[in-house]
Design a protein around this motif. Sequence first.
Motif, short mmCIF file in Angstrom:
data_model
loop_
_atom_site.label_atom_id
_atom_site.label_comp_id
_atom_site.label_asym_id
_atom_site.label_seq_id
_atom_site.Cartn_x
_atom_site.Cartn_y
_atom_site.Cartn_z
N GLU A 1 0.78 -1.15 -0.08
CA GLU A 1 -0.01 0.07 -0.06
C GLU A 1 0.98 1.54 -0.09
O GLU A 1 1.79 1.46 0.77
CB GLU A 1 -0.87 0.18 1.31
N TYR A 2 0.36 2.33 -0.86
CA TYR A 2 1.15 3.36 -0.81
C TYR A 2 0.49 4.57 -0.22
O TYR A 2 -0.80 4.65 -0.56
CB TYR A 2 1.51 3.81 -2.52
N SER A 3 1.17 5.60 0.27
CA SER A 3 0.63 6.56 0.86
C SER A 3 1.40 7.89 0.31
O SER A 3 2.41 8.22 0.68
CB SER A 3 0.70 6.64 2.24
N ARG A 4 0.86 8.63 -0.72
CA ARG A 4 1.41 9.84 -1.28
C ARG A 4 1.54 10.87 -0.07
O ARG A 4 2.56 11.64 -0.33
CB ARG A 4 0.73 10.19 -2.59
N GLU A 5 0.64 10.91 0.59
CA GLU A 5 0.70 12.15 1.33
C GLU A 5 1.76 11.98 2.36
O GLU A 5 2.69 12.98 2.83
CB GLU A 5 -0.55 12.40 2.36
N GLN A 6 2.16 10.87 2.76
CA GLN A 6 3.11 10.52 3.99
C GLN A 6 4.50 10.23 3.29
O GLN A 6 5.53 9.98 3.76
CB GLN A 6 2.71 9.47 5.02
N GLY A 7 4.35 9.85 1.88
CA GLY A 7 5.51 9.49 1.12
C GLY A 7 6.36 8.21 1.58
O GLY A 7 7.42 8.07 1.58
N ARG A 8 5.47 7.08 2.03
CA ARG A 8 5.90 5.86 2.19
C ARG A 8 4.98 4.74 1.71
O ARG A 8 3.67 4.88 1.49
CB ARG A 8 6.07 5.71 3.83
N ALA A 9 5.47 3.52 1.82
CA ALA A 9 4.64 2.13 1.60
C ALA A 9 4.65 1.36 2.71
O ALA A 9 5.46 1.52 3.51
CB ALA A 9 5.45 1.76 0.24
#
Length: 141
Positions: free
Chosen positions: A29-37
Amino acid sequence: IQKVRDALALHFSMKDLGQVSYCLGIEIEYSREQGRATLSQADAIERVLEKFNMTHCKGVETPMEHNSVLEPHIEGSTKVYDCPYRQLIGCLMYIMLCTIPDISFSVGVVSKFSNKPTAVHWRAAKRVLRYLKNTLYLKLE
């Protein structure tokens, strides 16, 4: 990236499926807001629990009992237990290497007895499964 794709496409039949979300039993799962997977293996762990009839087991807080000492099989004193021990160890190793490094010590200990496991060794290996049941939805960031 596109140059690499084009170069590979000259030699291989390729299809762009977009961003990966599931690969070899690992959910990504990717989180663009947090910049992590985040990585998890909840589905794979559930399949392993089912394979070893541990779906409805009670979870535990630790993968190994405190001060647990496992002894090797001694001819005549302990009976070799007929179970899919090596299969379980293989499943635990894959899970450990991919997303759950906190079971590394326990898996290392129980894997020492793959040649002639006893009922005590089998229970110790199944305890790791009970720990996985308890931490099923934790994710590696």
